[in-house]
Design a protein around this motif. Structure first.
Motif, short mmCIF file in Angstrom:
data_model
loop_
_atom_site.label_atom_id
_atom_site.label_comp_id
_atom_site.label_asym_id
_atom_site.label_seq_id
_atom_site.Cartn_x
_atom_site.Cartn_y
_atom_site.Cartn_z
N ALA A 387 19.58 -31.82 28.58
CA ALA A 387 19.76 -32.09 27.15
C ALA A 387 20.68 -31.07 26.49
O ALA A 387 21.02 -31.23 25.32
CB ALA A 387 18.39 -32.10 26.46
N GLY A 388 21.07 -30.01 27.22
CA GLY A 388 22.01 -29.04 26.66
C GLY A 388 21.35 -27.93 25.87
O GLY A 388 21.94 -27.40 24.91
N VAL A 389 20.15 -27.54 26.24
CA VAL A 389 19.46 -26.46 25.52
C VAL A 389 20.31 -25.19 25.52
O VAL A 389 20.98 -24.89 26.51
CB VAL A 389 18.07 -26.21 26.17
CG1 VAL A 389 18.19 -25.56 27.54
CG2 VAL A 389 17.17 -25.39 25.25
N ASN A 390 20.32 -24.48 24.37
CA ASN A 390 21.19 -23.30 24.25
C ASN A 390 20.69 -22.13 25.09
O ASN A 390 21.48 -21.37 25.62
CB ASN A 390 21.29 -22.85 22.79
CG ASN A 390 22.30 -23.69 22.03
OD1 ASN A 390 22.49 -24.87 22.32
ND2 ASN A 390 22.94 -23.09 21.03
N PHE A 391 19.37 -21.96 25.17
CA PHE A 391 18.84 -20.82 25.93
C PHE A 391 17.39 -21.05 26.31
O PHE A 391 16.70 -21.87 25.70
CB PHE A 391 18.99 -19.51 25.14
CG PHE A 391 18.12 -19.43 23.90
CD1 PHE A 391 16.92 -18.74 23.91
CD2 PHE A 391 18.51 -20.06 22.73
CE1 PHE A 391 16.13 -18.67 22.78
CE2 PHE A 391 17.71 -20.00 21.59
CZ PHE A 391 16.52 -19.30 21.61
N ILE A 392 16.96 -20.33 27.32
CA ILE A 392 15.57 -20.33 27.77
C ILE A 392 15.14 -18.87 27.94
O ILE A 392 15.90 -17.95 27.69
CB ILE A 392 15.40 -21.11 29.09
CG1 ILE A 392 16.27 -20.49 30.19
CG2 ILE A 392 15.72 -22.58 28.89
CD1 ILE A 392 16.00 -21.04 31.58
N MET A 393 13.90 -18.66 28.40
CA MET A 393 13.40 -17.30 28.62
C MET A 393 13.60 -16.89 30.07
O MET A 393 13.61 -17.74 30.98
CB MET A 393 11.89 -17.20 28.34
CG MET A 393 11.46 -17.65 26.96
SD MET A 393 12.26 -16.80 25.61
CE MET A 393 13.26 -18.16 24.97
N GLY A 394 13.70 -15.58 30.28
CA GLY A 394 13.68 -15.03 31.63
C GLY A 394 12.58 -13.98 31.69
O GLY A 394 12.70 -12.89 31.12
N VAL A 395 11.49 -14.32 32.36
CA VAL A 395 10.32 -13.44 32.47
C VAL A 395 10.11 -13.14 33.96
O VAL A 395 10.15 -14.07 34.78
CB VAL A 395 9.07 -14.14 31.90
CG1 VAL A 395 7.82 -13.29 32.09
CG2 VAL A 395 9.27 -14.46 30.42
N PRO A 396 9.88 -11.88 34.33
CA PRO A 396 9.73 -11.59 35.76
C PRO A 396 8.65 -12.45 36.41
O PRO A 396 7.49 -12.44 35.98
CB PRO A 396 9.32 -10.11 35.78
CG PRO A 396 9.77 -9.55 34.47
CD PRO A 396 9.71 -10.68 33.49
N GLY A 397 9.03 -13.23 37.41
CA GLY A 397 8.07 -14.05 38.13
C GLY A 397 7.35 -15.06 37.26
O GLY A 397 6.29 -15.57 37.65
N ALA A 398 7.88 -15.35 36.06
CA ALA A 398 7.31 -16.34 35.12
C ALA A 398 6.00 -15.88 34.50
O ALA A 398 5.37 -16.61 33.75
CB ALA A 398 7.11 -17.71 35.78
N ASP A 399 5.58 -14.64 34.76
CA ASP A 399 4.26 -14.14 34.37
C ASP A 399 4.44 -13.03 33.34
O ASP A 399 4.85 -11.93 33.69
CB ASP A 399 3.56 -13.63 35.65
CG ASP A 399 2.24 -12.92 35.38
OD1 ASP A 399 1.74 -12.96 34.24
OD2 ASP A 399 1.72 -12.31 36.33
#
Lengths: 462, 254
Positions: A387-399
C-alpha cells in the motif's frame, strides 16, 4: 433523507450519522464494548447501503461531535477547503469510492483533493472498502516530508530505529542502536520511548542521540517520546531536540486525557522550528495515534473508534508532521481482538491518513493477550508495504523489552525491502554506502570487525 | 551444508541489554534458534493468558496459613474470551456473588483490610507468587482486622472495589497477574485502594508491579506493601498523595 435500508426481508433504520457510521464499521471489539456496533451481519450491510447513498456534503455539514464543545470539530470545520472539495462535492459516499478507485484518479488528483476532505468523509468511504480497495487507493497517494532526509518518495520505505531499554541504560540503548544501524535501520527517526520522566534522564538521551548523529553525520533525526510539555521545557533548556513527539486523539476530551490541546501542539511546533535543526525540511513533528484511544478515555461521544481515529489525523495534519504512526495493535484485544481486526485497522488507518495528506507509517504490532502472532504481523507488513506505507518500526528481534509488546524487527524490514523492492530514504542509502554498510543496490555488506561504526561504538561500550 | 546463517560479529554487545540484538541472519530471516527462542517466549506468555486459576490449590494453601477459609467469587465475564474483550465486565461481581458477599458482610463487622487474589491477565503469577507474598505480609499486619481472603476469577483490578465495599473494608489489596511480556510471563501486580467502592479511578490507587522472584521478590514486595497499608490506614488515602512520598511507581491498572 431517511437513514434506512433493507437487507434480505428486513428493513433497518438508523437514528443519525453516528449510528450509521458505527454500524457500517467492520466488526471490532472496541465498538462492541462501546455498545455501538451492528447487531448482526445484515444490519452492518444495511448501514453500508445507507452510507453508500449518503451525500458526501452531509458529512461536512452535519457534525458528529458539536462544534461548540469540541476544538477538534472546530479545527475540521474551520480548515475545510471548499475549492479543493469541489471535484467530489456532488458525490455520494458510494460514488466517491468508485471515483477513488477509477484509473483516471491519480496521485495529482488525490493530492489536490486532500485539503477538501474531512476525517468523517475518509472514514465513511473506508467502511465501504475491502482491504484491496484500501491498498489500491492508498498506493496512489504520495506524501513526502523532510528533516535531515526525505521520507515518502516512490519505491521507498523508511524505518524508525527503536532501541528502548527498561531502565534507559545508555550502554544498553547504544548496543541496540548499533545493531539497528548495521541492519540499515533508522532513516525515519531514531526514537526512544524513555522509561523515566525525570528531566536529567531525558536530557542524557537527547544528548546521546545528538552526539551520535553528529559524530557519524547520519542523515536522520532523533526523538525522545515523552510528553510534549517536557519537550518544550527541554528546548527552553537548550537541549538538542530534533522532532517533537506527542500521542494525539480525535476528540478534545481524549486529548485532554493526554494532557494536551491544540494550542500546546502549536507552541511545541514553534519551539522546535526555532532551533532550525532540519537541513532539508521543516517537518518537525512526530505523532502517534491508535484506534480505541478516545474510547479508553471515555471521550468518544458515541462515535466509532475508526472515525475517532481519522479525526486524530485532522489534529496531526494541522502541524505538518514528518511522521504519523498508527500504533495499531498496542492498545489490546478489548479494542482490536485478533489478527484480522488488527490487519483491517492498520489498512484503514494508513488509507485514511494518506487520503488526508499525512505521511503515514504504522507500528505493526500486538500484545500477548491479543489473538495474534508474528504470522499476522508478516501479513500486515506485506499488505502495508504494497500500500506504500511511509515507514514502519525496527525493534530488535521484534521484542520491545521496555514497552512489552511485539513489533517489526530489523529482519522484518529487510524482508519486506527484498520482497517488494523498497529502498531506504535516498540520503540514508548514500550514507550506508559511504560507511561501507551497504552496496550500491542497498544490500547489506558483511560487517567487518574494522568497520568504522562498529569499531568506534564498540570501543565506547567496552 | 553450505551458506549457514552468518553470525553477527559483535555478540559481546548482547551482554549490555536484554533486547534481542546480534541475532545474526540467514538472508533476511532470523536463524532458526533465535526464531524458536522467540516462539518459546511467546508461547509461555500466551499460555499464561489462557491458563485458568487453580482456585482449589490456592484455597488450600491459604487455609494452611491459618487465617480461616477463603471465599471464591467470579466476575461478570463468564469466559476468557469475554474477559479479554470486555474489561468492564471483569470489574464487576457476578450478581449471585455480590449478593452472597453482602449477606455475609451484614453479620460481620467492619474490616481494616480486604485481600483479593485474582487471575488478571496471567493466572500463573497469582498461582505462584500470591501466597509467598501473603505469607510474608500477614505477620506484619498483626492487630489489623482482616476480612476473609477472596479468590476471584476473570478479575480486573477494579473488581476489588466492589468486593472491598461489600466486605465493609477500609482498604482493599488486589493481587493479580499482569499482562505477560516475552521476558516475564508471570509478573504479579499489587494494587491498594483506600475506601473501596465501585467507580474508583486508577489515580486513586497505589501499585507495585513486576512482583516475581527475578523481579521484585515477594518478600521485598511484602515489606513495601506493609508500609503502604500502614500509611494508607493512618492517612486515610491511597493514590497520588501517597505515591509521591513513598517514591513508588503508580502504574495504570491492567
Amino acid at each position: 433523507m431517511s437513514l434506512a435500508a433493507a437487507v434480505g426481508v428486513r428493513r433497518y433504520a438508523f437514528a443519525d450519522l453516528r449510528e450509521v457510521l458505527a454500524k457500517a464499521s467492520p466488526l471490532r471489539s472496541g465498538d462492541a464494548m462501546a455498545g455501538i456496533a451492528a447487531g448482526s451481519a445484515a444490519e452492518r450491510v444495511a448501514a453500508c447501503r445507507v452510507l453508500a447513498d449518503l451525500p458526501l456534503r452531509r458529512l461536512r455539514d452535519e457534525q458528529l461531535i458539536a462544534y461548540e464543545s469540541d476544538e477538534v470539530t472546530r479545527l475540521i470545520v474551520d480548515s475545510h477547503d471548499g475549492a479543493a472539495f469541489a471535484p467530489v462535492a456532488g458525490q455520494t459516499v458510494g460514488e466517491f469510492r468508485e471515483w477513488l478507485l477509477a484509473d483516471s484518479t491519480g496521485q495529482a488528483e488525490l493530492a489536490a483533493l486532500a485539503p477538501g476532505l474531512t476525517p468523517e468523509m475518509v472514514a465513511a468511504v473506508s467502511k465501504l472498502m475491502r482491504n484491496q480497495d484500501l491498498i489500491a487507493v492508498a498506493r496512489k497517494c504520495r506524501v513526502v516530508t523532510a528533516f535531515r532526509d526525505t521520507i515518502g518518495l516512490p519505491g521507498r520505505l523508511a524505518v524508525r530505529l527503536q532501541p528502548n531499554h527498561p531502565t534507559d541504560d545508555a550502554r544498553g540503548i547504544a548496543a541496540a542502536l548499533l545493531d539497528g544501524l548495521m541492519y540499515g535501520v533508522g532513516d525515519a527517526v531514531i526514537g526512544i520511548n524513555p522509561a523515566s520522566d525525570s528531566p536529567a534522564a531525558l536530557a542524557a538521551l537527547w544528548r546521546m542521540l545528538d552526539e551520535l548523529i553528529a559524530r557519524f553525520a547520519i542523515p536522520t533525526q532523533s526523538c525522545v517520546l515523552t510528553h510534549v510539555s517536557s519537550q518544550i521545557a527541554a528546548i527552553e533548556a537548550g537541549l538538542p531536540v530534533d522532532l517533537v513527539f506527542q500521542s494525539v486523539a480525535g476528540t478534545e476530551a481524549a486529548n485532554a486525557g493526554f494532557g494536551i490541546n491544540l494550542a500546546m501542539l502549536q507552541e511545541a511546533r514553534e519551539a522546535a522550528l526555532s532551533l532550525q535543526r532540519g537541513t532539508l525540511g521543516e517537518h518537525v513533528m512526530y505523532f502517534e495515534t491508535g484506534q480505541g484511544s478516545a474510547l479508553s478515555a471515555n471521550a468518544h461521544h458515541g462515535v466509532d473508534q475508526q472515525t475517532c481515529e481519522a479525526r486524530a489525523y485532522a489534529v496531526a495534519r494541522q502541524f505538518k508532521p514528518l511522521l504519523v504512526n498508527s500504533v495499531v495493535g498496542f492498545i489490546g484485544p478489548e479494542y482490536l481482538y485478533d489478527g484480522k481486526q488488527i490487519i483491517r485497522a492498520g489498512l484503514e488507518d494508513h488509507f485514511c491518513g494518506k487520503l488526508l495528506g499525512l505521511p503515514m507509517g504504522c507500528d505493526i504490532c500486538y500484545t500477548n493477550h491479543a489473538e495474534a502472532d508474528q504470522d499476522d504481523m508478516d501479513n500486515l507488513l506485506v499488505l502495508l508495504g504494497t500500500a506504500g506505507v511511509n515507514f514502519i518500526m525496527g525493534v530488535p528481534g521484534a521484542d520491545d523489552i521496555m514497552l512489552n509488546y511485539q513489533s517489526t524487527s530489523f529482519h522484518d524490514q529487510l524482508f519486506v525491502r527484498q520482497a517488494l523492492g523498497l529502498k531506504r530514504a535516498p540520503e540514508f542509502e548514500s550514507w550506508l554506502q559511504a560507511m561501507g554498510l551497504a552496496d550500491s543496490d542497498g544490500r547489506l555488506l558483511p560487517a567487518a570487525a574494522d568497520q568504522r561504526l562498529l569499531r568506534d561504538l564498540t570501543r565506547g561500550l567496552a | 551444508m553450505s551458506a549457514p546463517a552468518r553470525p553477527d560479529p559483535w555478540a559481546q554487545l548482547r551482554a549490555l541489554t536484554g533486547a534481542r540484538i546480534a541475532l545474526g541472519r540467514c538472508g533476511s530471516g532470523q536463524p532458526t534458534a533465535a526464531q524458536l527462542d522467540f516462539a518459546a517466549a511467546h508461547a509461555l506468555a500466551r499460555d499464561a493468558v489462557h491458563q485458568p486459576l487453580d482456585t482449589d490449590a490456592l484455597a488450600e494453601a491459604w487455609a494452611a496459613l491459618g487465617h480461616g477459609p477463603a471465599r471464591r467469587v467470579h466476575s461478570r465475564a463468564d469466559s476468557r474470551a469475554t474477559y479479554l474483550q470486555r474489561p468492564d465486565l471483569g470489574r464487576r461481581l457476578a450478581e449471585a456473588d455480590a449478593a452472597r458477599l453482602a449477606a455475609d458482610a451484614a453479620t460481620a463487622g467492619e474490616h481494616d483490610l480486604a485481600i483479593v487474589v485474582g487471575d488478571g491477565l496471567a493466572a500463573p503469577a497469582a498461582q505462584n507468587h500470591a501466597l509467598p507474598l501473603l505469607a510474608a505480609l500477614l505477620p506484619r499486619l498483626a492487630g489489623r482486622r482482616l476480612a476473609p481472603l477472596v479468590i476471584a476469577e476473570q478479575a480486573r483490578v477494579a473488581l476489588g472495589d466492589e468486593i472491598g465495599a461489600a466486605l465493609r473494608a477500609r482498604l482493599v489489596l488486589v493481587l493479580l497477574g499482569e499482562r505477560p511480556g516475552l521476558s516475564a510471563p508471570d509478573s504479579l501486580g499489587a494494587y491498594l485502594t483506600y475506601a473501596p467502592r465501585v467507580g474508583r479511578r486508577d489515580a486513586e490507587r497505589n501499585c507495585l508491579s513486576n512482583i516475581r522472584p527475578a523481579g521484585l521478590p515477594p518478600a521485598a514486595a511484602a515489606g513495601k506493601l506493609a508500609w503502604l497499608v500502614d500509611q494508607a490506614l493512618s492517612r486515610q488515602l491511597t493514590g497520588i498523595g501517597l505515591k509521591d512520598e513513598a517514591d513508588l511507581p503508580g502504574l495504570a491498572a491492567p
